[in-house]
Design a protein around this motif. Structure first.
Motif, PDB file in Angstrom:
ATOM      1  N   ASN A 193       0.845  -1.206   0.000  1.00 41.52           N
ATOM      2  CA  ASN A 193       0.000   0.000   0.000  1.00 41.52           C
ATOM      3  C   ASN A 193       0.878   1.252   0.000  1.00 41.52           C
ATOM      4  OD1 ASN A 193      -1.698   2.235   0.833  1.00 41.52           O
ATOM      5  ND2 ASN A 193      -3.242   0.684   1.273  1.00 41.52           N
ATOM      6  N   LEU A 194       0.705   2.085  -1.017  1.00 39.23           N
ATOM      7  CA  LEU A 194       1.519   3.289  -1.181  1.00 39.23           C
ATOM      8  C   LEU A 194       0.844   4.531  -0.624  1.00 39.23           C
ATOM      9  CD1 LEU A 194       2.637   2.588  -4.853  1.00 39.23           C
ATOM     10  CD2 LEU A 194       3.972   2.209  -2.780  1.00 39.23           C
ATOM     11  N   GLY A 195      -0.352   4.379  -0.052  1.00 41.90           N
ATOM     12  CA  GLY A 195      -1.070   5.541   0.466  1.00 41.90           C
ATOM     13  C   GLY A 195      -1.695   6.349  -0.657  1.00 41.90           C
ATOM     14  N   TYR A 196      -2.016   7.606  -0.346  1.00 41.12           N
ATOM     15  CA  TYR A 196      -2.671   8.487  -1.325  1.00 41.12           C
ATOM     16  C   TYR A 196      -1.622   9.274  -2.116  1.00 41.12           C
ATOM     17  CZ  TYR A 196      -7.269   7.689   0.765  1.00 41.12           C
ATOM     18  OH  TYR A 196      -8.434   7.118   1.198  1.00 41.12           O
ATOM     19  N   PHE A 197      -1.891   9.455  -3.384  1.00 44.88           N
ATOM     20  CA  PHE A 197      -1.026  10.295  -4.221  1.00 44.88           C
ATOM     21  C   PHE A 197      -1.859  10.887  -5.345  1.00 44.88           C
ATOM     22  CE2 PHE A 197      -0.690   5.914  -5.723  1.00 44.88           C
ATOM     23  CZ  PHE A 197      -0.932   6.028  -7.081  1.00 44.88           C
ATOM     24  N   THR A 198      -1.320  11.941  -5.946  1.00 47.51           N
ATOM     25  CA  THR A 198      -1.985  12.580  -7.076  1.00 47.51           C
ATOM     26  C   THR A 198      -1.005  12.664  -8.242  1.00 47.51           C
ATOM     27  OG1 THR A 198      -3.304  14.499  -7.735  1.00 47.51           O
ATOM     28  CG2 THR A 198      -1.400  14.933  -6.305  1.00 47.51           C
ATOM     29  N   SER A 199      -1.319  13.451  -9.258  1.00 49.00           N
ATOM     30  CA  SER A 199      -0.450  13.501 -10.444  1.00 49.00           C
ATOM     31  C   SER A 199       0.914  14.087 -10.095  1.00 49.00           C
ATOM     32  CB  SER A 199      -1.101  14.321 -11.557  1.00 49.00           C
ATOM     33  OG  SER A 199      -1.418  15.618 -11.118  1.00 49.00           O
ATOM     34  N   PHE A 200       1.914  13.639 -10.838  1.00 44.53           N
ATOM     35  CA  PHE A 200       3.306  14.076 -10.720  1.00 44.53           C
ATOM     36  C   PHE A 200       3.993  13.589  -9.446  1.00 44.53           C
ATOM     37  CE2 PHE A 200       1.149  17.198 -13.392  1.00 44.53           C
ATOM     38  CZ  PHE A 200       1.950  17.169 -14.528  1.00 44.53           C
ATOM     39  N   LYS A 201       3.358  12.687  -8.708  1.00 50.06           N
ATOM     40  CA  LYS A 201       3.976  12.136  -7.504  1.00 50.06           C
ATOM     41  C   LYS A 201       4.646  10.786  -7.789  1.00 50.06           C
ATOM     42  CE  LYS A 201       2.635  15.444  -4.743  1.00 50.06           C
ATOM     43  NZ  LYS A 201       3.608  16.400  -4.175  1.00 50.06           N
ATOM     44  N   MET A 202       4.227  10.117  -8.861  1.00 51.94           N
ATOM     45  CA  MET A 202       4.795   8.829  -9.268  1.00 51.94           C
ATOM     46  C   MET A 202       5.316   8.963 -10.697  1.00 51.94           C
ATOM     47  SD  MET A 202       4.233   6.786  -6.684  1.00 51.94           S
ATOM     48  CE  MET A 202       3.181   6.612  -5.230  1.00 51.94           C
ATOM     49  N   VAL A 256      -6.487  -0.248  -7.011  1.00 46.05           N
ATOM     50  CA  VAL A 256      -6.987   1.048  -6.544  1.00 46.05           C
ATOM     51  C   VAL A 256      -7.927   0.815  -5.368  1.00 46.05           C
ATOM     52  CG1 VAL A 256      -8.316   3.100  -7.155  1.00 46.05           C
ATOM     53  CG2 VAL A 256      -6.724   2.102  -8.815  1.00 46.05           C
ATOM     54  N   ASN A 257      -7.508   1.283  -4.185  1.00 43.78           N
ATOM     55  CA  ASN A 257      -8.274   1.065  -2.958  1.00 43.78           C
ATOM     56  C   ASN A 257      -9.295   2.166  -2.682  1.00 43.78           C
ATOM     57  OD1 ASN A 257      -6.561  -1.207  -2.342  1.00 43.78           O
ATOM     58  ND2 ASN A 257      -5.002   0.281  -1.716  1.00 43.78           N
ATOM     59  N   ASP A 258      -8.952   3.405  -3.092  1.00 43.86           N
ATOM     60  CA  ASP A 258      -9.849   4.523  -2.791  1.00 43.86           C
ATOM     61  C   ASP A 258      -9.519   5.686  -3.720  1.00 43.86           C
ATOM     62  OD1 ASP A 258     -11.820   5.982  -1.488  1.00 43.86           O
ATOM     63  OD2 ASP A 258     -10.437   6.778   0.024  1.00 43.86           O
ATOM     64  N   ILE A 259     -10.513   6.530  -3.977  1.00 44.33           N
ATOM     65  CA  ILE A 259     -10.331   7.766  -4.748  1.00 44.33           C
ATOM     66  C   ILE A 259     -11.084   8.867  -4.007  1.00 44.33           C
ATOM     67  CG2 ILE A 259     -10.685   8.962  -6.948  1.00 44.33           C
ATOM     68  CD1 ILE A 259     -10.807   6.193  -8.300  1.00 44.33           C
ATOM     69  N   ARG A 260     -10.415  10.008  -3.794  1.00 41.97           N
ATOM     70  CA  ARG A 260     -11.083  11.117  -3.107  1.00 41.97           C
ATOM     71  C   ARG A 260     -10.614  12.434  -3.728  1.00 41.97           C
ATOM     72  NH1 ARG A 260      -7.637  10.630   2.558  1.00 41.97           N
ATOM     73  NH2 ARG A 260      -5.755  11.710   1.827  1.00 41.97           N
ATOM     74  N   ASP A 261     -11.324  13.520  -3.395  1.00 41.29           N
ATOM     75  CA  ASP A 261     -10.918  14.840  -3.858  1.00 41.29           C
ATOM     76  C   ASP A 261      -9.582  15.223  -3.229  1.00 41.29           C
ATOM     77  OD1 ASP A 261     -13.225  15.101  -5.340  1.00 41.29           O
ATOM     78  OD2 ASP A 261     -14.310  16.206  -3.777  1.00 41.29           O
ATOM     79  N   ASN A 262      -8.756  15.904  -4.002  1.00 38.72           N
ATOM     80  CA  ASN A 262      -7.460  16.365  -3.498  1.00 38.72           C
ATOM     81  C   ASN A 262      -7.671  17.369  -2.367  1.00 38.72           C
ATOM     82  OD1 ASN A 262      -4.859  17.455  -3.115  1.00 38.72           O
ATOM     83  ND2 ASN A 262      -4.346  17.162  -5.259  1.00 38.72           N
ATOM     84  N   ARG A 263      -7.017  17.149  -1.253  1.00 35.78           N
ATOM     85  CA  ARG A 263      -7.183  18.019  -0.089  1.00 35.78           C
ATOM     86  C   ARG A 263      -6.280  19.249  -0.139  1.00 35.78           C
ATOM     87  NH1 ARG A 263      -7.132  13.592   4.814  1.00 35.78           N
ATOM     88  NH2 ARG A 263      -5.018  13.237   4.015  1.00 35.78           N
ATOM     89  N   PHE A 292       2.738  20.709   3.592  1.00 36.42           N
ATOM     90  CA  PHE A 292       2.716  19.365   3.011  1.00 36.42           C
ATOM     91  C   PHE A 292       1.348  19.059   2.407  1.00 36.42           C
ATOM     92  CE2 PHE A 292       1.496  18.889   7.470  1.00 36.42           C
ATOM     93  CZ  PHE A 292       0.382  18.054   7.415  1.00 36.42           C
ATOM     94  N   SER A 293       1.326  18.011   1.581  1.00 38.49           N
ATOM     95  CA  SER A 293       0.083  17.512   0.987  1.00 38.49           C
ATOM     96  C   SER A 293      -0.079  16.048   1.360  1.00 38.49           C
ATOM     97  CB  SER A 293       0.121  17.668  -0.541  1.00 38.49           C
ATOM     98  OG  SER A 293       1.222  16.953  -1.080  1.00 38.49           O
ATOM     99  N   SER A 294      -1.184  15.435   0.954  1.00 39.64           N
ATOM    100  CA  SER A 294      -1.431  14.029   1.282  1.00 39.64           C
ATOM    101  C   SER A 294      -0.310  13.149   0.747  1.00 39.64           C
ATOM    102  CB  SER A 294      -2.755  13.574   0.660  1.00 39.64           C
ATOM    103  OG  SER A 294      -3.837  14.258   1.241  1.00 39.64           O
ATOM    104  N   GLY A 295       0.114  12.206   1.574  1.00 36.24           N
ATOM    105  CA  GLY A 295       1.120  11.242   1.146  1.00 36.24           C
ATOM    106  C   GLY A 295       2.548  11.679   1.363  1.00 36.24           C
ATOM    107  N   GLN A 296       2.772  12.929   1.781  1.00 33.91           N
ATOM    108  CA  GLN A 296       4.136  13.403   1.964  1.00 33.91           C
ATOM    109  C   GLN A 296       4.714  13.005   3.323  1.00 33.91           C
ATOM    110  OE1 GLN A 296       3.652  17.673   0.048  1.00 33.91           O
ATOM    111  NE2 GLN A 296       5.789  17.172   0.283  1.00 33.91           N
ATOM    112  N   LEU A 297       3.845  12.806   4.298  1.00 28.20           N
ATOM    113  CA  LEU A 297       4.308  12.373   5.610  1.00 28.20           C
ATOM    114  C   LEU A 297       4.183  10.857   5.717  1.00 28.20           C
ATOM    115  CD1 LEU A 297       2.737  15.113   7.917  1.00 28.20           C
ATOM    116  CD2 LEU A 297       4.885  15.162   6.650  1.00 28.20           C
TER     117      LEU A 297
END
Length: 654
Positions: free
Chosen positions: A182-191, A222-229, A291-296
């Motif tokens: 499990n890689l946690g949450y990420f958005t574009s340009f993070k992978m 894909v475990n979950d999809i949510r709006d970018n916080r 920070f944003s989601s997935g950075q910590l």
């Protein structure tokens, strides 16, 4: 250098919008028989029309004089050899590289990638993966073995086996032992782009098709999809999790006690400095970097932080894998709009794997634009010269390399020889190209070489293909020369020619006059009674220091005062101030009361050289430039075609 950038800034910005206004052109004027054409004059006049504040410069006769003067200066710069300066050539080359990017990238593909990147940026995906490592340059056998392994794992997942259990057992991502993939949450340009696309193109709860990246083969769930916080800035107080489980109650009671102090009104920042065991942030009042989601490394911490609001900015104590925390919200940064994000996204794309899509698209276009036909016989001879020594970086050019100088292929009007290709092959021995056998290697190198030459030819030919590009480069070339020339002939001279400056001042000093001035002290306050006391103290000859000490403290500033020499009508003087020695009565404007004490009245008169030096230097520059242009008209022969100029006037006025 900063001055040069300022001088050229507006000029360059306008140059980007320059377009060839008219394909037909006639000679408008010559300088020493060098022709200057109507199309350039019309383009530059129209481009600058809305920016000219001096109405006289909109007059076409006046503008022609300015334009001829401009070209005279450029001719002088070339006559002095300024175009041969190394710094000038480097700056021009650097600018051309920047400008050419607007003509040598696929704007359609770039826009599609920006649109896609922004659309993905609005969401966050929580995904797990299984990785089977395989190098990009692995042998076909190793690649096939890795593919079969990931394929069998995907079949097992599809048939219902637990993804996390398989990741724990088989994934070659070292972190899988801790997170079961499990890689946690990420958005574009993070992978990496291929992995990102695999995740974003897979429906919620599903497993992706096999994805190839530079690391190897992946399958993604894909475990979950949510709006970018968005992003957030917080401060925290942390009590670290004790090594001994028995001490955990002590840690919990400590964080609870700190939380109680916060509820009682004690400052969060001071408590963080005193008690937080996160040494990297404690000295800063607990403040963490944005920070944003997935950075910590803690979902619990991120979730608690993002749940805070302005109405409820401080969390209750909570536990993470690191210890106990209290978090305070400092600021939230939602996702920016598309327009505000565009430039940043374009920059990210240029540094990202997806930039290859832009490069590949342009390469395909250039292959169609510049088709090549190679000399098969010469090419066969060249292939035989390359040996397996290439793979070890030991291959050397043959002694008879020059005998292969015949034309191998042609790009546009540029002929590429066999010798040039051999030089290219030699230069690529450290490029990690491992294609085998050697004849396939040479084919790959030839393909890369041909594409490089197409790109180079296309870039070198931009001036011939795009009139607007040629116009911009010509304007920038002249602008750089003009700056260097003006600096040499006018600006430096106006600053260092002390005798000339003072002589010019003597001819102009009657234009530089002071109105009546006063040396004055001005006192102000919002309290009338205070000002009455101030007036009484001033009548007793007490000083500004005495007044400030009586009425002002560190916490309260009741009276303000300032002293200076002010010209009649200056904004700093209270309205209605009489230019007379002595104390004024208390005057009022808005919420403020004023007292003015005039210590000296200085009659109107001529400003000294030092008092108006800045303006004199500026005027002297203009004076020198005007006389210099007149001298240039004597040095060079200027001939204006008046009949053609009359046609230009009619064309512009239509």
């Amino acid at each position: 250098m900063k001055l040069k950038h300022l001088f050229l800034g507006l000029f360059i910005g306008l140059a980007f919008t320059a377009k060839a206004q008219n394909n037909s052109k006639e000679v408008l004027f010559t300088i020493n028989d060098k022709p200057y054409y109507t199309d350039e004059f019309i383009r530059v006049y129209n481009k600058n029309l809305d920016l000219v504040k001096d109405e006289s410069q909109k007059d076409l006769n006046q503008y022609l004089d300015l334009f001829v003067g401009y070209k005279l200066k450029v001719n002088k710069a070339n006559k002095l050899g300024l175009q041969d300066g190394l710094q000038y050539q480097n700056e021009l080359k650097s600018y051309r590289i920047q400008l050419s990017k607007n003509y040598t990238t696929d704007s359609k593909v770039t826009k599609e990638l920006v649109d896609e990147g922004y659309k993905r940026l609005l969401k966050e995906v929580n995904a797990s993966h299984i990785l089977i490592l395989v190098d990009e340059n692995a042998t076909p056998a190793d690649t096939l073995a890795a593919y079969k392994k990931i394929s069998s794992l995907r079949e097992r997942v599809v048939k219902g086996e637990d993804f996390g259990a398989l990741a724990l057992e088989f994934s070659q991502d070292p972190s899988a032992k801790e997170n079961k993939g499990n890689l946690g949450y990420f958005t574009s340009f993070k992978m990496v782009y291929a992995f990102e696309s695999g995740a974003f193109n897979t429906p919620l709860g599903s497993v992706s098709k096999i994805v190839r990246t530079r690391f190897g083969y992946h399958i993604i769930k894909v475990n979950d999809i949510r709006d970018n916080r968005g992003e957030i800035t917080v401060a925290h107080i942390m009590i670290m999790k004790p090594k001994e489980a028995a001490d955990s109650l002590t840690a919990k009671s400590t964080i609870d006690a700190i939380y109680k102090k916060i509820q009682q009104g004690e400052k969060f920042e001071e408590l963080a400095k005193q008690f937080s065991e996160d040494k990297s942030s404690a000295s800063k009042g607990g403040v963490l970097s944005r920070f944003s989601s997935g950075q910590l490394s803690s979902d619990e911490f991120e979730d608690q932080a993002f749940s805070l609001t302005k109405e409820h900015p401080i969390s209750a104590p909570f536990e993470s894998q690191f210890g106990w925390h209290i978090v305070k919200l400092l600021d939230k940064f939602p996702i920016k709009s598309y327009d505000d994000s565009k430039v940043e996204l374009e920059n990210k794309i240029s540094k990202d794997d997806r930039s290859r899509l832009i490069t590949n698209s342009l390469t395909e276009k250039l292959r169609k634009k510049y088709p090549t036909k190679r000399d098969s016989k010469l090419y066969s001879s060249l292939v035989k010269l390359v040996t397996n020594d290439f793979y070890e970086g030991k291959w050397t050019l043959p002694e008879n390399a020059k005998s292969f100088s015949g034309t191998l292929f042609t790009v546009g009007t540029k002929k590429l020889t066999g010798t040039t290709f051999l030089d290219y092959v030699y230069s690529q021995q450290k490029s990690n190209i491992t294609v085998k056998p050697v004849d396939k290697l040479v084919d790959k190198l030839y393909e890369n070489f041909a594409d490089d030459q197409r790109n180079q030819y296309n870039n070198d030919n931009l001036e011939n293909e795009f009139p607007d590009f040629a116009a911009v480069m010509e304007e920038y070339r002249d602008g750089l020369l003009l700056f260097d020339l003006m600096d040499k002939e006018i600006w430096q001279r106006s600053k260092t020619d002390t005798i000339g400056l003072k002589a010019y001042y003597e001819t102009q000093k009657e234009k530089h006059l002071w109105k009546t001035r006063v040396n004055t002290e001005i006192y102000s306050s919002t309290d009338l009674e205070t000002m009455k006391s101030v007036l009484a103290m001033l009548k007793k000859k007490q000083t500004p220091k005495d007044i400030k000490e009586k009425f002002n403290t560190k916490e309260v500033l009741k009276v303000m005062s300032y002293e200076g020499v002010y010209e009649e009508g200056a904004d700093a003087l209270p309205k209605g101030t009489k230019l007379e020695l002595g104390l004024s009565e208390i005057t009022n404007k808005g919420d403020y009361y004023f007292i003015t004490k005039i210590n000296k009245v200085i009659p109107a008169g001529i400003k000294t050289f030092e008092e108006c030096k800045g303006k004199i230097v500026n005027d002297y520059q203009q004076y020198l430039e005007l006389n210099w242009v007149n001298e240039l008209r004597k040095e060079f022969t200027v001939k204006v075609n008046q009949d053609t100029f009359e046609k230009v006037k009619k064309q512009i006025k239509k």
